[in-house]
Design an enzyme around this catalytic site. Structure first.
Site, PDB file in Angstrom:
ATOM      1  N   HIS A   1      -6.791  10.065  -9.360  1.00  0.00           N
ATOM      2  CA  HIS A   1      -6.694   9.864 -10.814  1.00  0.00           C
ATOM      3  C   HIS A   1      -7.966   9.269 -11.409  1.00  0.00           C
ATOM      4  O   HIS A   1      -8.145   9.294 -12.624  1.00  0.00           O
ATOM      5  CB  HIS A   1      -5.527   8.931 -11.158  1.00  0.00           C
ATOM      6  CG  HIS A   1      -4.187   9.500 -10.801  1.00  0.00           C
ATOM      7  ND1 HIS A   1      -3.763  10.713 -11.270  1.00  0.00           N
ATOM      8  CD2 HIS A   1      -3.191   9.030  -9.995  1.00  0.00           C
ATOM      9  CE1 HIS A   1      -2.553  10.977 -10.784  1.00  0.00           C
ATOM     10  NE2 HIS A   1      -2.185   9.969 -10.004  1.00  0.00           N
TER      11      HIS A   1
ATOM     12  N   ASP B   1       4.289  11.248  -2.463  1.00  0.00           N
ATOM     13  CA  ASP B   1       5.288  10.993  -3.494  1.00  0.00           C
ATOM     14  C   ASP B   1       5.965  12.296  -3.910  1.00  0.00           C
ATOM     15  O   ASP B   1       6.873  12.298  -4.743  1.00  0.00           O
ATOM     16  CB  ASP B   1       4.669  10.265  -4.704  1.00  0.00           C
ATOM     17  CG  ASP B   1       3.301  10.778  -5.074  1.00  0.00           C
ATOM     18  OD1 ASP B   1       2.933  11.893  -4.632  1.00  0.00           O
ATOM     19  OD2 ASP B   1       2.583  10.071  -5.811  1.00  0.00           O
TER      20      ASP B   1
HETATM   21  N1  Q9C Z   1       7.082   4.183 -13.127  1.00  0.00           N
HETATM   22  C1  Q9C Z   1      -0.787   7.980  -7.309  1.00  0.00           C
HETATM   23  O1  Q9C Z   1       0.233   8.489  -6.842  1.00  0.00           O
HETATM   24  N2  Q9C Z   1       2.579   5.608 -13.288  1.00  0.00           N
HETATM   25  N3  Q9C Z   1      -0.805   7.397  -8.492  1.00  0.00           N
HETATM   26  C2  Q9C Z   1       3.482   4.645 -12.751  1.00  0.00           C
HETATM   27  C3  Q9C Z   1       5.763   3.728 -12.826  1.00  0.00           C
HETATM   28  C4  Q9C Z   1       1.353   5.747 -12.561  1.00  0.00           C
HETATM   29  C5  Q9C Z   1       0.394   7.344  -9.306  1.00  0.00           C
HETATM   30  C6  Q9C Z   1       4.703   4.488 -13.590  1.00  0.00           C
HETATM   31  C7  Q9C Z   1       1.507   6.523 -11.309  1.00  0.00           C
HETATM   32  C8  Q9C Z   1       0.201   6.618 -10.563  1.00  0.00           C
HETATM   33  C9  Q9C Z   1      -2.038   7.997  -6.518  1.00  0.00           C
HETATM   34 ZN    ZN Z   2       0.962  10.415  -6.856  1.00  0.00          ZN
END
Ligand code: Q9C
Ligand code: ZN
Length: 565
Positions: free
Chosen positions: A137, A267
């Site tokens: 990201h 994920d």
């Molecule tokens: N409900 C990676 O998987 N949003 N980043 C979180 C929590 C951000 C994910 C919201 C998610 C970032 C590397």
């Molecule tokens: Zn992710």
């Protein structure tokens, strides 16, 4: 040894955490890394890997992707007070800083570079880096989504610069869109970026218009960015396999990368609070396997997300075990892609468990033409305005995936309840009359690599996944015209079925092919199909017609799964 698998891990990267209350960031915990590593130790997988130490990425290496202003900003964070850190963090979205995160971020990026060095110099065949913070990201001048430096983007630029890689494929199977990677390479045709991600019509983080399917790249990079947005949660193994077989792999084979980098976020597995998808950890064995015949097996997986510790650890083990060359698990209960079909468990179990694959009798061997990925995907962006973007993209995909395979005519074989016979040839045969006998006629013959590979990726693999054979039997008829490299690719790909139980029937006059066949059966990667790079677009849509016909019997041949919802 050129046969090993590198594993990069350092406890140091567990030594930063969220120091204040932030619901968006509380899932990104140090245990993500330690449980993943402990699972590899417990299963004996880490002992089978070559332990490669991380190193810190240098300023110059970080600057391959990031701006000096941003690097200078991050450099100050180790000396900041808690209040300063909070304030620094506020500039960015869904990320946190800690006095030790700059050190860890340098190690994470440096780990990706160590992995690229090990693989590109041939010290190992492939490898995985377990790192925190993740990277995909982060952007040129911004942290985002738990990411500080873009580990994989830096690694891609480094592979080109230091090792002379001409083409790098980045496969992002994390459930979030790696917008940082897309931005970095969107005008660059030497790096092909593929990402699937939870999208829900832009309702899901990072909520970007440019995460949709119509962001195909810009300028000379048009056609080299591929997004598969999932508009609903609950996607399962069959959906992921369909996206690979029908979208990623045909393009990846045509791209012919010198190196494959994986943004390996888990994920996207079942149980993850972010992804809310239903794919099981063993899907990652198959995703890994399907990429291992590209680039002569040079594959570097770098950890990104994954927030359910159980699912994460299992998925990491599946990935590493496959990189080591172990047989793959059979995937149970593959439903139809996206729509869960009415087929019952019993119906599935009644299905027979043997497969007989007979790609032979290829008489007509002519150069075969595939559509240039660039042309077809640009069509999605610039095509006829009286069609919706969805229809345009579908057309573009169909255009790219089509290959002339008129349906073979052949006499009905009635004893096929316990096997699936797929016969690929250049001869026009009798019409198919039985679900389990599938004659595929390549109108330009099996000697044409492009047509053959398109049939293998777009038809044979999905059929195999849906059928789930207990044994793969493979034979090449005399004079088939299938080249040795194509043959090796075929065997390599089919080894993913039946827990690797693959039986190849050699012809007595095919002695010259014994070596290449034995090599790939022993687990050596198949050599790349360089000739795909130079072929002109094909003229037929017979493969597409065949796919449409077979869809009545075989749900894995549906290609519009990603447009649902
Ligand atoms: N409900 C990676 O998987 N949003 N980043 C979180 C929590 C951000 C994910 C919201 C998610 C970032 C590397
Ligand atoms: Zn992710």
């Amino acid at each position: 040894s050129t046969m090993g698998t590198a594993l990069i891990y350092d406890e140091e990267m567990t030594k930063y955490k969220l120091l204040w209350v932030d619901p968006a960031c509380k899932i990104e915990v140090p245990e993500r890394l330690s449980v993943s590593y402990q699972a590899l130790v417990r299963t004996g997988l880490s002992d089978r890997c070559v332990a490669v130490p991380p190193r810190e990425a240098s300023d110059a290496e970080i600057l391959l992707v990031h701006s000096e202003e941003y690097l200078e900003g991050v450099k100050k964070t180790p000396h900041m007070t808690l209040e300063d850190l909070k304030e620094f963090t506020l500039q960015y979205g869904d990320v946190y800083f800690h006095p030790n995160i700059y050190h860890c971020a340098k190690l994470a990026a440096g780990s990706a570079l160590q992995l690229v060095d090990s693989v590109m110099t041939g010290t190992v065949r492939n490898g995985m880096a377990l790192v925190r913070p993740p990277g995909h990201h982060s952007m040129r001048s911004a942290a985002s989504g738990f990411c500080v430096f873009n580990n994989v983007a830096i690694a891609a630029r480094y592979a080109k610069q230091k090792h002379g890689a001409k083409r790098v494929l980045i496969v992002d199977w994390d459930i979030h869109h790696g917008q940082g990677v897309q931005y970095c390479f969107e005008d660059d045709p030497s790096v092909l970026y593929f990402s699937w991600h939870r999208y829900e019509h832009q309702k899901f983080w990072p909520n970007l218009r440019e995460s949709d399917y119509d962001s195909v790249g810009k300028g000379s990079g048009a056609g080299f960015n591929i997004n598969v947005p999932w508009n609903k949660v609950g996607m399962e193994n069959s959906d992921y396999l369909s996206a690979f077989c029908h979208v990623l792999l045909p393009v990846a084979y045509e791209f012919c990368p010198d190196l494959v980098l994986v943004c390996a976020g888990f994920d996207s597995a079942v149980g993850d609070p972010e992804g809310e998808m239903c794919a099981t950890p063993d899907i990652f064995a198959h995703l890994t396997h399907l990429l291992m015949n590209l680039a002569g097996g040079k594959l570097c997986a770098v950890l990104e997300g994954g927030y359910n510790l159980t699912s994460l650890a299992q998925s990491v083990c599946q990935t590493v075990q496959t990189l080591l060359g172990d047989p793959l698990p059979r995937l149970a209960n593959l439903g139809s892609p996206c729509e869960r079909s009415g087929q019952t468990q019993t119906e599935r179990c009644r299905k027979s468990r043997n497969v007989f694959l007979l790609p032979g009798n290829y008489a007509l061997l002519r150069p075969y033409l595939s559509h240039e990925m660039k042309t077809s995907v640009e069509f999605a962006a610039t095509g006829n305005s009286d069609l919706s973007p969805t229809a345009l993209f579908t057309k573009a995909l169909q255009k790219r995936l089509s290959a002339g395979i008129p349906i073979l005519l052949r006499k009905k074989i009635s004893v096929l309840r316990k096997m699936l016979v797929v016969q690929i040839s250049g001869e026009d045969k009798e019409e198919q009359k039985c679900k389990y006998y599938i004659p595929m006629c390549l109108k330009k013959g099996c000697g044409d690599t492009v047509g053959f590979i398109q049939a293998v990726l777009g038809l044979l693999l999905p059929l195999g996944y849906e059928y789930d054979p207990g044994l793969v039997l493979l034979s090449r008829m005399p004079g088939s015209g299938v080249g040795d490299c194509t043959w090796q690719q075929l065997i390599g790909l089919l080894k993913g079925f039946a827990k690797g139980h693959t039986l190849v029937l050699m012809q007595t006059n095919d002695g010259a092919c014994m070596g290449p066949t034995a090599s790939v059966l022993l687990g050596h990667p198949a050599p790349p199909l360089q000739e795909l790079l130079t072929r002109l677009p094909d003229d037929g849509d017979a493969l597409e017609r065949m796919r449409e016909r077979l869809q009545a019997d075989w749900k894995m041949l549906e290609t519009l799964f990603f447009l649902h919802g």
